[in-house]
Write a protein that holds these residues in place. Structure first.
Motif, mmCIF file in Angstrom:
data_model
loop_
_atom_site.group_PDB
_atom_site.id
_atom_site.type_symbol
_atom_site.label_atom_id
_atom_site.label_comp_id
_atom_site.label_asym_id
_atom_site.label_seq_id
_atom_site.Cartn_x
_atom_site.Cartn_y
_atom_site.Cartn_z
ATOM 1 N N GLU A 238 12.228 20.614 -27.760
ATOM 2 C CA GLU A 238 11.927 19.970 -29.232
ATOM 3 C C GLU A 238 11.145 18.767 -29.061
ATOM 4 O OE1 GLU A 238 15.562 19.933 -31.387
ATOM 5 O OE2 GLU A 238 15.738 21.999 -31.138
ATOM 6 N N GLY A 239 10.707 18.426 -27.515
ATOM 7 C CA GLY A 239 10.013 17.152 -27.717
ATOM 8 C C GLY A 239 10.625 15.805 -27.795
ATOM 9 N N ARG A 240 12.107 15.920 -27.573
ATOM 10 C CA ARG A 240 12.908 14.935 -27.720
ATOM 11 C C ARG A 240 13.072 14.008 -26.654
ATOM 12 N NH1 ARG A 240 16.381 15.405 -32.199
ATOM 13 N NH2 ARG A 240 15.949 17.216 -33.297
ATOM 14 N N CYS A 241 12.716 14.591 -25.383
ATOM 15 C CA CYS A 241 12.604 13.867 -23.953
ATOM 16 C C CYS A 241 11.398 14.876 -23.231
ATOM 17 C CB CYS A 241 13.743 13.961 -23.080
ATOM 18 S SG CYS A 241 14.338 15.499 -22.521
ATOM 19 N N VAL A 242 10.845 13.936 -22.380
ATOM 20 C CA VAL A 242 9.627 14.582 -21.700
ATOM 21 C C VAL A 242 9.624 14.338 -20.162
ATOM 22 C CG1 VAL A 242 6.960 14.188 -21.479
ATOM 23 C CG2 VAL A 242 8.228 13.722 -23.666
ATOM 24 N N PRO A 243 9.714 15.394 -19.511
ATOM 25 C CA PRO A 243 9.748 15.481 -18.065
ATOM 26 C C PRO A 243 8.422 15.001 -17.390
ATOM 27 C CG PRO A 243 9.922 17.512 -18.784
ATOM 28 C CD PRO A 243 9.836 16.758 -19.948
ATOM 29 N N THR A 244 8.375 13.873 -16.701
ATOM 30 C CA THR A 244 7.111 13.292 -16.360
ATOM 31 C C THR A 244 7.347 12.909 -15.124
ATOM 32 O OG1 THR A 244 7.137 12.213 -18.770
ATOM 33 C CG2 THR A 244 5.986 11.148 -16.657
ATOM 34 N N GLN A 245 6.322 13.150 -14.227
ATOM 35 C CA GLN A 245 6.262 12.794 -12.546
ATOM 36 C C GLN A 245 5.106 11.956 -12.660
ATOM 37 O OE1 GLN A 245 5.046 16.342 -10.538
ATOM 38 N NE2 GLN A 245 5.181 15.332 -8.309
ATOM 39 N N VAL A 246 5.466 10.687 -11.832
ATOM 40 C CA VAL A 246 4.682 9.593 -11.809
ATOM 41 C C VAL A 246 4.306 9.048 -10.176
ATOM 42 C CG1 VAL A 246 4.358 7.088 -12.253
ATOM 43 C CG2 VAL A 246 5.418 8.825 -13.911
ATOM 44 N N LEU A 247 3.352 8.893 -9.784
ATOM 45 C CA LEU A 247 2.758 8.402 -8.502
ATOM 46 C C LEU A 247 2.352 6.980 -8.481
ATOM 47 C CD1 LEU A 247 2.757 9.041 -5.453
ATOM 48 C CD2 LEU A 247 0.372 9.853 -5.807
ATOM 49 N N CYS A 248 2.850 6.140 -7.805
ATOM 50 C CA CYS A 248 2.475 4.698 -7.739
ATOM 51 C C CYS A 248 2.417 4.308 -6.397
ATOM 52 C CB CYS A 248 3.720 3.740 -8.199
ATOM 53 S SG CYS A 248 4.404 4.210 -9.842
ATOM 54 N N ARG A 249 1.387 3.205 -6.378
ATOM 55 C CA ARG A 249 1.098 2.526 -5.196
ATOM 56 C C ARG A 249 1.439 1.035 -5.256
ATOM 57 N NH1 ARG A 249 -3.952 3.399 -4.838
ATOM 58 N NH2 ARG A 249 -3.649 5.159 -3.327
ATOM 59 N N LYS A 250 2.205 0.563 -4.245
ATOM 60 C CA LYS A 250 2.516 -1.015 -4.208
ATOM 61 C C LYS A 250 1.265 -1.745 -3.891
ATOM 62 C CE LYS A 250 5.055 -4.433 -1.844
ATOM 63 N NZ LYS A 250 6.404 -4.829 -1.233
ATOM 64 N N LEU A 251 0.907 -2.790 -5.107
ATOM 65 C CA LEU A 251 -0.221 -3.559 -4.709
ATOM 66 C C LEU A 251 -0.149 -4.471 -3.655
ATOM 67 C CD1 LEU A 251 -1.157 -4.006 -8.448
ATOM 68 C CD2 LEU A 251 -2.308 -2.358 -6.813
ATOM 69 N N ILE B 272 4.702 -4.622 -14.192
ATOM 70 C CA ILE B 272 5.249 -5.742 -13.895
ATOM 71 C C ILE B 272 5.935 -5.969 -12.695
ATOM 72 C CG2 ILE B 272 7.098 -7.284 -14.864
ATOM 73 C CD1 ILE B 272 6.583 -6.300 -17.539
ATOM 74 N N ALA B 273 6.480 -4.808 -12.134
ATOM 75 C CA ALA B 273 7.237 -4.710 -10.556
ATOM 76 C C ALA B 273 5.973 -4.976 -9.725
ATOM 77 C CB ALA B 273 7.948 -3.329 -10.550
ATOM 78 N N GLY B 274 4.699 -4.655 -10.221
ATOM 79 C CA GLY B 274 3.411 -4.781 -9.066
ATOM 80 C C GLY B 274 3.019 -3.482 -8.546
ATOM 81 N N MET B 275 3.364 -2.400 -9.290
ATOM 82 C CA MET B 275 2.938 -0.917 -8.900
ATOM 83 C C MET B 275 1.630 -0.634 -9.680
ATOM 84 S SD MET B 275 5.439 0.371 -6.925
ATOM 85 C CE MET B 275 7.307 0.130 -6.779
ATOM 86 N N GLU B 276 0.873 0.030 -8.983
ATOM 87 C CA GLU B 276 -0.313 0.663 -9.662
ATOM 88 C C GLU B 276 -0.080 1.951 -9.843
ATOM 89 O OE1 GLU B 276 -4.850 1.271 -8.563
ATOM 90 O OE2 GLU B 276 -3.550 1.026 -6.890
ATOM 91 N N VAL B 277 -0.302 2.517 -11.000
ATOM 92 C CA VAL B 277 -0.291 3.733 -11.282
ATOM 93 C C VAL B 277 -1.333 4.794 -10.764
ATOM 94 C CG1 VAL B 277 0.487 5.772 -13.061
ATOM 95 C CG2 VAL B 277 1.586 3.593 -13.213
ATOM 96 N N VAL B 278 -1.218 5.572 -9.900
ATOM 97 C CA VAL B 278 -2.245 6.347 -9.451
ATOM 98 C C VAL B 278 -2.073 7.815 -9.847
ATOM 99 C CG1 VAL B 278 -2.715 4.753 -7.444
ATOM 100 C CG2 VAL B 278 -1.165 6.794 -7.138
ATOM 101 N N GLY C 267 0.808 -1.336 0.131
ATOM 102 C CA GLY C 267 0.133 0.047 0.036
ATOM 103 C C GLY C 267 0.895 1.288 -0.195
ATOM 104 N N ALA C 268 2.225 1.095 -0.079
ATOM 105 C CA ALA C 268 3.041 2.304 0.155
ATOM 106 C C ALA C 268 2.954 3.143 -1.345
ATOM 107 C CB ALA C 268 4.159 1.956 0.451
ATOM 108 N N LEU C 269 3.263 4.525 -1.204
ATOM 109 C CA LEU C 269 3.352 5.052 -2.345
ATOM 110 C C LEU C 269 4.788 5.380 -2.690
ATOM 111 C CD1 LEU C 269 0.746 7.961 -1.417
ATOM 112 C CD2 LEU C 269 0.638 6.025 -3.067
#
Length: 132
Positions: free
Chosen positions: A119-132, A61-67, A18-20
């Motif tokens: 130029e869109g060659r890389c995309v800065p991305t922030q992600v929050l996941c929860r361990k299932l 695959i690692a078991g994370m849920e993207v929230v 359940g950890a984030l």
């Protein structure tokens, strides 16, 4: 990090149920290859950016849920514009900056990151996941 699936499996292993887990990463954009050097790689042979689909798959695959998933391109471009405006007004950064670790090529690396994001060659991305 070349073995991103392995990284996320290890993060999953040490998290409590359940950890984030939050991450901020640059993902491969749709506009072609990167300009090098960048802080994490002098050339393409040492750079291991993944697409958003590859990152989602590795987390799942690692078991994370993207929230939560946020593209931070706009925020980064606004930040870059502020830095460029300061520079245009003669502002010079502190001598106690990233260049101490990254060396004399840091200005080139920083400029390449700015160009890669703009130029869109890389995309800065922030992600929050929860361990299932």
């Amino acid at each position: 990090i070349q073995d991103k699936p392995g990284l996320y499996r290890e993060i999953f292993r040490v998290l409590k149920p359940g950890a984030l887990f939050g991450l901020y990463d640059l993902l491969k954009g749709e506009k072609g290859g990167l300009y090098f050097p960048v802080p994490w790689a002098p050339d393409a042979a040492c750079s291991f950016l993944v697409t958003s689909e590859e990152l989602r798959a590795a987390l799942r695959i690692a078991g994370m849920e993207v929230v939560g998933w946020w593209d931070r391109t706009r925020i980064c471009i606004e930040w870059i514009a502020k830095i460029e405006a300061h520079r245009d007004r003669g502002f010079r950064p502190s001598s106690l900056g990233p260049q101490l670790i990254l060396g004399s090529n840091f200005p080139i690396m920083a400029n390449n990151i700015f160009l890669n994001i703009k130029e869109g060659r890389c995309v800065p991305t922030q992600v929050l996941c929860r361990k299932l």
